[in-house]
Write a protein that holds these residues in place. Structure first.
Motif, PDB file in Angstrom:
ATOM      1  N   ASP A 682      39.717  53.355  35.393  1.00 48.87           N
ATOM      2  CA  ASP A 682      38.205  52.968  35.404  1.00 48.87           C
ATOM      3  C   ASP A 682      37.991  51.489  34.693  1.00 48.87           C
ATOM      4  N   PRO A 713      34.242  51.910  40.795  1.00 50.47           N
ATOM      5  CA  PRO A 713      34.766  52.421  39.554  1.00 50.47           C
ATOM      6  C   PRO A 713      35.835  53.538  39.901  1.00 50.47           C
ATOM      7  N   ILE A 714      36.300  54.442  38.821  1.00 46.87           N
ATOM      8  CA  ILE A 714      37.389  55.235  39.263  1.00 46.87           C
ATOM      9  C   ILE A 714      36.387  56.215  40.118  1.00 46.87           C
TER      10      ILE A 714
END
Length: 724
Positions: A682, A713-714
């Motif tokens: 992340d 993002p993750i």
């Protein structure tokens, strides 16, 4: 000592279902001779009485067999897990060709955006809603969307000359990743059959011509991501003709606060039929359509002062739509045991429309700086090549000659100022483009003993015509020709070591609108390249490629987005080093890594002011892959791009990043359940970055600073695959 007796061996090669394997490479390792199978899988080759045959094919694992010339040999190739010890360093013009099939087998592409990541050292960045072509980085180049890498799929060019958004614009989203059979790639301007844009390198994708197992796949993920795929093969029992059909649908809103509303449809079909043992015909067609919204590149200051978040937008009315229809026909025939003819023709119908806003309220404080770029294109082309095995002074040689043509007819190439994607405020340019590139090349691969010496020559002729619809349809035309010599020398020191030296010149063409405006002064700037290095297998399970390289250009091109033109920016020089490794840790565990260092400078600027903006300096990628271990498979892969200069003085930098992705799969009977996790740590990272002069609506003066598109993002996607 009595020399081994030379004899001619006859044979046939099939797969494990009894189908003929055409165009398989057959090497007699002791005799140092080679040939290819015809479309019935048949071959004949000179061997010694105690010789060993080595067989390579793009679709199957390699095979070794000890031969007895008195008997016709039958060889069966199997589809199974690829093992690195089967890779043999045979003499090849492209040093990395020996592992291209290995890479596809070990790490299949998960999305069309990842197609280019199969090229060692190549990085991509997406910065417009998923539908726009990726930004490309390779060998110290910010290639933008394709100015210095030549791309094609099944012989159909991907790069769009004189494109509405930028020279060489390359959109690979029409490729369904599951249909990729292999990718032929190389770096530098060294191959005679690669012309325009092949300066930093080239990548040529070939699609599958046979499906052994039908596939239905569904994938869902965060950001309302959904993908469905069907891949089907129609083959009669032991049939020599094959039909491949595939369809894909993808939708996603992306990680942005303003939904991307991204939708893409792909349809693909391919029909292959051997007309005889010596003749084969292939028909291919595909259709692609995509539309999206985008949040664009945002200024750092707006995020730092809290005006917007990293996934916010200054102008969320950006976006676009595009479509492409491709069709091609390929014919190949063996004219004799030592001669082969290939002919192809293609047609593409292409439409493109893009809304962008790079500077926000700099030029139009009241309504904003949104621009609209569009074009409608018809692309025609074809190629004819002839390859013949020769014996020159009792030494094997291979002669290749080719001719071809590409013609682009672009109607209504437009750049306009717009308001909220609904109103045209001002047309800056509008016109029709006619661009034709005719070419020919010759190449001789001479193979004395352990050497392969390959001189080649390529001739290109360009005709550029622009009709300006905003100036009473005034038409201007320019023509120019260019000759580029190339030389490649390979030395197979032993079965574990292959040395190479390559040198040559190439080019990338300029935009037709710039060419006619400058009376043809800068139509074909030349590139000068040298590569030197080695392929090495110190152990059966380890492959190493190491290369030192140099590349000089007579002229760079810089795309000016708000003007819709490509501007010259002078002579440049780059040099660096590449290191590629592939290591098989066990029968099911594979490790790979790619490192590249680049030093890029302008030759027409003072020291300290000669940095090339956005040119990458150091990049690395690699991963660990598990294949077919007790129904499990998966990989963990990372990529690193270090900080790079954003301006000529290197006082402003574009931030680097280190991102890691993870995949895991479990197979049960005919089902496979998979999970994909992007950016598993992340990290907060910027995918695309530009130094831009812009003004926000509440600002009195403009500010020059980094504008960026945030990386994802993750996020997690899951997929279910059913095979039958």
């Amino acid at each position: 000592m009595v020399a081994a007796q030379e004899e001619k061996l006859m044979g046939v090669i099939t797969d494990n279902q009894g189908n003929s394997v055409a165009e398989a490479h057959v090497y007699a390792l002791n005799q140092q001779t080679s040939t290819k199978t015809n479309f019935k899988g048949e071959f004949s080759i000179k061997v010694e009485s105690t010789d060993t045959l080595y067989v390579q094919s793009e679709r199957f694992t390699d095979a070794k067999i000890v031969v007895n010339p008195s008997k016709k040999v039958s060889i069966t190739l199997l589809q199974k897990n690829y093992t690195l010890d089967e890779v043999i360093l045979t003499q090849k013009e492209n040093p990395l060709e020996v592992i291209s099939g290995y890479d596809v087998a070990i790490n299949p592409v998960k999305s069309s955006q990842e197609v280019l990541r199969l090229v060692p050292g190549l990085f991509i960045a997406q910065h417009a809603g998923g539908g726009k072509a990726e930004q490309i980085f390779l060998r110290g180049f910010d290639i933008d969307h394709g100015t210095d890498i030549a791309l094609d799929v099944d012989g159909i060019p991907v790069n769009m000359v004189s494109h509405a958004h930028g020279q060489g614009y390359s959109d690979l989203h029409f490729v369904i990743p599951e249909t990729i059979q292999n990718i032929d790639f190389g770096k530098g301007p060294h191959k005679a059959d690669r012309g325009n844009f092949a300066t930093a390198g080239y990548a040529s994708m070939n699609t599958i011509d046979q499906v052994y197992t039908n596939t239905f796949k569904q994938e869902i993920g965060e950001f309302n991501t959904f993908r469905t795929l069907g891949l089907f093969g129609i083959n009669g029992e032991k049939s020599e003709s094959h039909t491949v059909l595939s369809a894909e649908y993808l939708s996603s809103n992306g990680a942005f606060e303003s939904p991307q509303n991204f939708n893409r449809v792909n349809v693909f079909g391919k029909f292959t039929i051997p007309l005889s043992a010596s003749d084969q015909l292939t028909l291919t067609s595909s259709y692609f359509s995509s539309e999206w919204d985008a949040s664009g590149q945002i200024p750092v200051r707006a995020v730092q002062d809290g005006t917007i978040s990293r996934f916010g937008a200054i102008d969320d009315t950006e976006g676009g739509e595009t479509s492409r229809f491709n069709t091609s026909i390929q014919y190949r025939t063996f004219l004799a045991d030592d001669s082969m003819l290939k002919a192809s023709a293609y047609y593409s119908a292409y439409e493109f429309g893009l809304y962008s806003n790079f500077t926000f309220f700099l030029n139009n404080p009241e309504v904003g700086d949104q621009i609209f770029q569009q074009e409608n294109r018809n692309l025609f082309g074809g190629k004819l090549s002839w390859q013949k095995d020769l014996l020159i002074l009792d030494v094997d040689a291979e002669f290749t000659a080719g001719i071809g043509v590409r013609s682009d007819y672009v109607e209504d190439s437009e750049l306009s100022e717009t308001i909220n994607r609904t109103t045209i405020n001002l047309r800056r340019s509008l016109g029709d483009i006619r661009e034709t590139n005719s070419f020919s090349y010759v190449k001789l691969a001479y193979k004395p003993s352990k050497f392969t010496i390959t001189p080649s020559l390529r001739l290109d002729y360009f005709s550029n015509t622009y009709t300006n619809a905003l100036e009473d349809n005034i038409t201007a035309t320019q023509q120019k020709a260019m000759l580029n010599p190339k030389l490649s020398i390979g030395y197979a020191a032993n079965p574990q070591t292959d040395l190479f030296l390559k040198a040559g010149t190439g080019f990338h063409s300029n935009d037709t609108r710039v060419v006619v405006a400058q009376s043809g002064q800068t139509i074909l700037p030349r590139a000068y390249g040298v590569d030197a290095g080695l392929n090495l297998k110190p152990t059966p399970k380890l492959f190493i490629n190491s290369t030192l390289w140099y590349l000089g250009l007579d002229q760079e091109f810089v795309y000016v987005g708000d003007e819709g033109v490509v501007e010259p920016s002078g002579r440049t020089r780059r040099f660096g080093a590449d290191l590629t490794t592939r290591y098989q840790l066990s029968e099911v565990l594979f490790l790979d890594s790619d490192f590249t260092y680049s030093h890029a400078r302008s030759l027409e600027a003072e020291d300290g002011e000669d940095y090339i903006p956005l040119a990458p300096q150091f990049a690395a990628s690699g991963g660990l892959t598990l294949k077919a271990f007790k129904n499990f498979s998966g990989s963990i892969r990372s990529r690193l791009l270090t900080d790079r200069p954003a301006d000529e003085s290197n006082t402003i930098k574009a931030d680097g990043y280190f991102i890691t992705d993870f995949t895991a799969n479990y197979t049960w009977k005919r089902f496979e359940l998979g999970v994909i996790v992007e950016n598993i740590f992340d990290r907060e990272w910027n995918e695309a970055q530009f130094l831009t002069n812009s003004r926000l609506q509440n600002e009195a003066v403009a500010v020059e600073e980094i504008h960026f598109t945030p990386g994802n993002p993750i996020n997690v996607r899951t997929r279910l695959t059913y095979t039958f």
